[in-house]
Scaffold this motif. Structure first.
Motif, PDB file in Angstrom:
ATOM      1  N   PRO A  48       0.812  -1.226   0.000  1.00  0.00           N
ATOM      2  CA  PRO A  48       0.000   0.000   0.000  1.00  0.00           C
ATOM      3  C   PRO A  48       0.842   1.271   0.000  1.00  0.00           C
ATOM      4  O   PRO A  48       0.475   2.276  -0.616  1.00  0.00           O
ATOM      5  CB  PRO A  48      -0.823  -0.132   1.282  1.00  0.00           C
ATOM      6  CG  PRO A  48      -0.922  -1.599   1.524  1.00  0.00           C
ATOM      7  CD  PRO A  48       0.389  -2.157   1.074  1.00  0.00           C
ATOM      8  N   SER A  49       1.989   1.240   0.691  1.00  0.00           N
ATOM      9  CA  SER A  49       2.824   2.441   0.805  1.00  0.00           C
ATOM     10  C   SER A  49       3.476   2.834  -0.511  1.00  0.00           C
ATOM     11  O   SER A  49       3.987   3.959  -0.641  1.00  0.00           O
ATOM     12  CB  SER A  49       3.903   2.229   1.868  1.00  0.00           C
ATOM     13  OG  SER A  49       4.706   1.097   1.556  1.00  0.00           O
ATOM     14  N   GLY A  56      -2.887   8.242   3.591  1.00  0.00           N
ATOM     15  CA  GLY A  56      -3.772   7.521   2.690  1.00  0.00           C
ATOM     16  C   GLY A  56      -4.033   8.217   1.367  1.00  0.00           C
ATOM     17  O   GLY A  56      -4.873   7.777   0.580  1.00  0.00           O
ATOM     18  N   ARG A  57      -3.301   9.299   1.070  1.00  0.00           N
ATOM     19  CA  ARG A  57      -3.495  10.042  -0.165  1.00  0.00           C
ATOM     20  C   ARG A  57      -2.640   9.463  -1.282  1.00  0.00           C
ATOM     21  O   ARG A  57      -1.501   9.030  -1.051  1.00  0.00           O
ATOM     22  CB  ARG A  57      -3.126  11.518   0.041  1.00  0.00           C
ATOM     23  CG  ARG A  57      -4.008  12.223   1.074  1.00  0.00           C
ATOM     24  CD  ARG A  57      -3.448  13.574   1.424  1.00  0.00           C
ATOM     25  NE  ARG A  57      -2.109  13.458   2.012  1.00  0.00           N
ATOM     26  CZ  ARG A  57      -1.628  14.302   2.918  1.00  0.00           C
ATOM     27  NH1 ARG A  57      -2.356  15.314   3.346  1.00  0.00           N
ATOM     28  NH2 ARG A  57      -0.405  14.145   3.392  1.00  0.00           N
ATOM     29  N   ASP A  58      -3.184   9.463  -2.481  1.00  0.00           N
ATOM     30  CA  ASP A  58      -2.462   8.976  -3.647  1.00  0.00           C
ATOM     31  C   ASP A  58      -1.166   9.762  -3.822  1.00  0.00           C
ATOM     32  O   ASP A  58      -1.155  10.994  -3.722  1.00  0.00           O
ATOM     33  CB  ASP A  58      -3.338   9.123  -4.897  1.00  0.00           C
ATOM     34  CG  ASP A  58      -2.609   8.641  -6.141  1.00  0.00           C
ATOM     35  OD1 ASP A  58      -2.652   7.428  -6.406  1.00  0.00           O
ATOM     36  OD2 ASP A  58      -1.993   9.483  -6.823  1.00  0.00           O
ATOM     37  N   ARG A  59      -0.071   9.060  -4.080  1.00  0.00           N
ATOM     38  CA  ARG A  59       1.205   9.755  -4.252  1.00  0.00           C
ATOM     39  C   ARG A  59       1.894   9.380  -5.566  1.00  0.00           C
ATOM     40  O   ARG A  59       3.097   9.546  -5.720  1.00  0.00           O
ATOM     41  CB  ARG A  59       2.127   9.496  -3.067  1.00  0.00           C
ATOM     42  CG  ARG A  59       2.627   8.078  -2.900  1.00  0.00           C
ATOM     43  CD  ARG A  59       3.560   8.005  -1.690  1.00  0.00           C
ATOM     44  NE  ARG A  59       4.277   6.738  -1.578  1.00  0.00           N
ATOM     45  CZ  ARG A  59       5.440   6.485  -2.160  1.00  0.00           C
ATOM     46  NH1 ARG A  59       6.010   7.400  -2.916  1.00  0.00           N
ATOM     47  NH2 ARG A  59       6.026   5.312  -2.001  1.00  0.00           N
ATOM     48  N   ALA A  95       6.942   5.114   2.667  1.00  0.00           N
ATOM     49  CA  ALA A  95       5.841   5.890   2.086  1.00  0.00           C
ATOM     50  C   ALA A  95       6.324   7.149   1.362  1.00  0.00           C
ATOM     51  O   ALA A  95       5.549   8.070   1.132  1.00  0.00           O
ATOM     52  CB  ALA A  95       4.833   6.272   3.168  1.00  0.00           C
ATOM     53  N   ARG A  96       7.605   7.183   0.999  1.00  0.00           N
ATOM     54  CA  ARG A  96       8.146   8.289   0.209  1.00  0.00           C
ATOM     55  C   ARG A  96       8.812   7.719  -1.042  1.00  0.00           C
ATOM     56  O   ARG A  96       9.094   6.519  -1.116  1.00  0.00           O
ATOM     57  CB  ARG A  96       9.172   9.084   1.016  1.00  0.00           C
ATOM     58  CG  ARG A  96       8.629   9.761   2.243  1.00  0.00           C
ATOM     59  CD  ARG A  96       9.707  10.447   3.046  1.00  0.00           C
ATOM     60  NE  ARG A  96      10.289  11.594   2.336  1.00  0.00           N
ATOM     61  CZ  ARG A  96      11.275  12.332   2.832  1.00  0.00           C
ATOM     62  NH1 ARG A  96      11.796  12.047   4.030  1.00  0.00           N
ATOM     63  NH2 ARG A  96      11.760  13.356   2.158  1.00  0.00           N
TER      64      ARG A  96
END
Length: 306
Positions: A48-49, A56-59, A95-96
Motif C-alpha cells: 500500500p505504501s 492515505g493520499r495517492d502519491r 511511504a516516500r
C-alpha cells in the motif's frame, strides 16, 4: 532527473517506466543523496505504501526501491550528523519516493556513513537484508550461543545474512531452500540443510528459533518445530497459527543507523558477505521486477558510476 516510476496499480510490472522527474526537495532533517547503487524488493508493487502516503493520499507517480548507497549532495534544514560529499548507505522511508532514481530525499537518521573501502554495489545489498536478519534473530527472537535456529530461505538475500550472523554467535544453524541452494547455505555456515522440495520438515527435531521468510504452508508447518519457550519469527505475513508453548512474532524491518554501522564493520572485517547477484543499469530496473524471476543473490541497480 531520471527515475523508475509507477502510476497504475493495476498494470503491475508493465506499469514501471523510466521517467523524468523534478529534483527532490530536502525537507527538515533530510539529506539529498546522489544514488550510486540501489536495492529493491520484488513485491513492492503490492505494498500500500507504494501507492499512498501515510495519510492515505495517492502519491503517484511514485519511485520504488528502498535501499541505497551513494553520496550526500544537499542538507535540509536542521540536519546533523552527515556532511555534503559524504558516502552513505541505508534504508529509506516506505511511504516516500525511493531509490530507483538518480537522486532521492532521505531522513538523515536512516543513513549510516559508508567506509571508503566498501563499494556502493555491495553496500546497497546490505540495508534490508542485514537489518531484517539482525532484528529477527536478536531483537525479536533473542537468539543466544548454544541455541538452535531454523532459517528458511537460507541462500536468499535475508536468509544468507541470518545464517552468517547466527553462526558467528555460536548457534546451531539449520537452513532450508531448494536443492540448488544446499552448497551455498553450507558454505555460509549452516550446520545442516533441508531441501523443502524433497525432505520433510516434520522430520526435524525441535529448535529454539524459527526464522521464516516464505509464509504460507511453510510458516504454518514450522510452528510445530518450536520447542517450549522458543520463538517463531516471520517477515512474510501476520501470524495466524502459534507454537503451542512458544511465541510468534511478525515484524517489518526498521531503519537503524547504529546497526548499519556495525554491519558495515562486519563486512570490512570479512565476517559478513552479502550475496550480490545481477547488477543492472537503471534503464533495465523494470525488467528485474518480473514475477517468478529467480536469480542467485540480490539484484542491484547501478544508478551512477563511481
Amino acid at each position: 532527473m531520471q527515475a523508475i516510476t509507477v502510476q497504475d496499480r493495476d498494470a503491475g510490472v508493465s506499469g514501471l517506466a523510466l521517467s523524468e522527474l523534478p529534483h527532490p526537495h530536502a525537507a527538515e532533517n533530510d539529506v539529498i543523496v546522489e544514488v550510486h547503487a540501489a536495492g529493491f524488493t520484488p513485491g513492492e508493487l503490492d505494498w500500500p505504501s507504494t501507492w499512498t502516503d501515510r495519510a492515505g493520499r495517492d502519491r503517484t507517480p511514485s519511485v520504488p526501491g528502498h535501499e541505497l548507497s551513494g553520496v550526500v549532495t544537499e542538507l535540509g534544514y536542521g540536519t546533523t550528523g552527515l556532511t555534503i560529499g559524504q558516502r552513505v548507505f541505508g534504508l529509506t522511508d516506505w511511504a516516500r519516493n525511493g531509490t530507483l532514481a538518480q537522486y532521492t530525499a532521505v531522513e538523515a537518521r536512516n543513513l549510516a556513513p559508508l567506509p571508503a573501502d566498501v563499494d556502493h554495489v555491495t553496500a546497497a545489498a546490505l540495508p534490508i537484508s542485514g537489518l531484517t536478519a539482525w532484528q529477527a534473530l536478536f531483537d525479536h527472537a533473542h537468539l543466544n550461543a548454544g541455541q538452535s535456529v531454523l532459517i528458511h530461505g537460507a541462500a536468499g538475500g535475508v536468509g544468507s545474512i541470518a545464517v552468517q550472523l547466527a553462526r558467528e554467535i555460536g548457534a546451531r544453524v539449520i537452513g532450508t531452500g531448494r536443492a540448488a541452494d544446499r552448497d551455498r547455505a553450507l558454505s555460509l555456515g549452516a550446520d545442516a540443510f533441508i531441501d523443502l522440495q524433497a525432505e520433510k520438515l516434520e522430520n526435524l527435531s525441535e529448535v529454539d528459533v524459527v526464522f521464516d521468510v516464505i509464509g504460507g504452508d511453510i510458516l504454518e508447518r514450522s510452528t510445530a518445530l518450536v520447542r517450549p519457550g522458543g520463538t517463531l519469527v516471520t517477515i512474510a505475513e501476520p501470524v495466524t497459527v502459534h507454537p503451542r508453548d512458544g511465541r510468534a512474532v511478525f515484524f517489518v524491518v526498521e531503519p537503524d543507523r547504529a546497526r548499519l554501522t556495525d554491519l558495515a564493520q562486519r563486512l570490512r572485517d570479512g565476517r559478513l558477505n552479502p550475496i550480490v547477484g545481477a547488477v543492472r543499469p537503471l534503464a533495465e530496473a523494470a525488467s528485474a521486477f518480473t514475477p517468478g524471476r529467480r536469480t542467485p543473490g540480490k539484484t542491484i541497480i547501478r544508478v551512477t558510476e563511481d
